[in-house]
Design a protein around this motif. Sequence first.
Motif, PDB file in Angstrom:
ATOM      1  N   PRO A  30      50.999  49.667 -27.295  1.00  0.00           N
ATOM      2  CA  PRO A  30      50.809  48.906 -28.521  1.00  0.00           C
ATOM      3  C   PRO A  30      49.620  47.958 -28.351  1.00  0.00           C
ATOM      4  O   PRO A  30      49.466  47.335 -27.299  1.00  0.00           O
ATOM      5  N   THR A  31      48.757  47.882 -29.372  1.00  0.00           N
ATOM      6  CA  THR A  31      47.566  47.038 -29.236  1.00  0.00           C
ATOM      7  C   THR A  31      47.290  46.230 -30.502  1.00  0.00           C
ATOM      8  O   THR A  31      47.618  46.641 -31.614  1.00  0.00           O
ATOM      9  N   TYR A  32      46.645  45.103 -30.292  1.00  0.00           N
ATOM     10  CA  TYR A  32      46.030  44.305 -31.345  1.00  0.00           C
ATOM     11  C   TYR A  32      44.947  43.476 -30.669  1.00  0.00           C
ATOM     12  O   TYR A  32      45.228  42.681 -29.782  1.00  0.00           O
ATOM     13  N   ALA A  60      49.023  52.595 -30.194  1.00  0.00           N
ATOM     14  CA  ALA A  60      49.621  52.211 -31.471  1.00  0.00           C
ATOM     15  C   ALA A  60      48.976  50.900 -31.901  1.00  0.00           C
ATOM     16  O   ALA A  60      49.347  49.830 -31.432  1.00  0.00           O
ATOM     17  N   ASP A  61      47.979  51.006 -32.761  1.00  0.00           N
ATOM     18  CA  ASP A  61      47.168  49.843 -33.138  1.00  0.00           C
ATOM     19  C   ASP A  61      47.495  49.384 -34.548  1.00  0.00           C
ATOM     20  O   ASP A  61      47.784  50.185 -35.425  1.00  0.00           O
ATOM     21  N   CYS A  62      47.402  48.101 -34.753  1.00  0.00           N
ATOM     22  CA  CYS A  62      47.735  47.475 -36.030  1.00  0.00           C
ATOM     23  C   CYS A  62      46.474  46.956 -36.713  1.00  0.00           C
ATOM     24  O   CYS A  62      46.365  45.761 -37.008  1.00  0.00           O
ATOM     25  N   VAL A  80      47.467  55.832 -33.196  1.00  0.00           N
ATOM     26  CA  VAL A  80      48.449  55.793 -34.270  1.00  0.00           C
ATOM     27  C   VAL A  80      48.241  54.454 -34.971  1.00  0.00           C
ATOM     28  O   VAL A  80      48.370  53.403 -34.345  1.00  0.00           O
ATOM     29  N   THR A  81      47.890  54.496 -36.248  1.00  0.00           N
ATOM     30  CA  THR A  81      47.692  53.263 -37.003  1.00  0.00           C
ATOM     31  C   THR A  81      49.040  52.814 -37.558  1.00  0.00           C
ATOM     32  O   THR A  81      49.713  53.568 -38.253  1.00  0.00           O
ATOM     33  N   CYS A  82      49.408  51.598 -37.233  1.00  0.00           N
ATOM     34  CA  CYS A  82      50.711  51.072 -37.631  1.00  0.00           C
ATOM     35  C   CYS A  82      50.588  50.261 -38.915  1.00  0.00           C
ATOM     36  O   CYS A  82      49.668  49.450 -39.049  1.00  0.00           O
ATOM     37  N   ALA A  83      51.512  50.479 -39.813  1.00  0.00           N
ATOM     38  CA  ALA A  83      51.521  49.754 -41.083  1.00  0.00           C
ATOM     39  C   ALA A  83      51.999  48.320 -40.899  1.00  0.00           C
ATOM     40  O   ALA A  83      51.546  47.423 -41.597  1.00  0.00           O
ATOM     41  N   ARG A  84      52.914  48.127 -39.955  1.00  0.00           N
ATOM     42  CA  ARG A  84      53.466  46.789 -39.716  1.00  0.00           C
ATOM     43  C   ARG A  84      52.999  46.260 -38.378  1.00  0.00           C
ATOM     44  O   ARG A  84      53.015  46.973 -37.386  1.00  0.00           O
ATOM     45  N   LYS A  85      52.632  44.998 -38.362  1.00  0.00           N
ATOM     46  CA  LYS A  85      52.245  44.351 -37.115  1.00  0.00           C
ATOM     47  C   LYS A  85      53.506  43.860 -36.408  1.00  0.00           C
ATOM     48  O   LYS A  85      54.439  43.397 -37.046  1.00  0.00           O
TER      49      LYS A  85
END
Length: 116
Positions: A30-32, A60-62, A80-85
Motif C-alpha cells: 500500500p502506498t501514498y 495499491a496506491d491512493c 492498483v488504484t484505490c478509491a478510498r484512502k
Amino acid sequence: MPPDAFYIPVSHANSPSSAAAPALVSIIIPTYNEAPGIAGLLGHLRAAAGPGEAVEILVADCNSPDGTAQLARQAGARVVTCARKGRAAQLNAGAAAAEGSILYFLHADTYPPLTF
C-alpha cells in the motif's frame, strides 16, 4: 497431519493447476506519496525473488500526487488504484486484485531480507 488439524487449500481462478508448478506469491504494497523510495524497494524485491520466480508485485496506491504510481509501473509493478484512502482499504484492494495463492503484505518502507 494430526487428526485435530485441518488444511484448507487456497485456490484462485488464475492459480497454476499443476502440482509441480510453484505457488504464485503476490506481494502487496500500500502506498501514498512513496515516490522517493518505491523504485529502490521494487528493485530489491525483484533481486530477492530472482529470475523466473513465481512472484507478482502489486502497488495499491491512493492517487499519490508525487508520481508514486508511475514510478512503480516503470519499475515493473502492477498498480492498483484505490478509491478510498487508508491502509486497510488499500490492502483489501490489493488482495482483491492479486492473482497469487500466497499474499505477502509489505509496507513501502520495509525491506525484507534477500532470503524471504
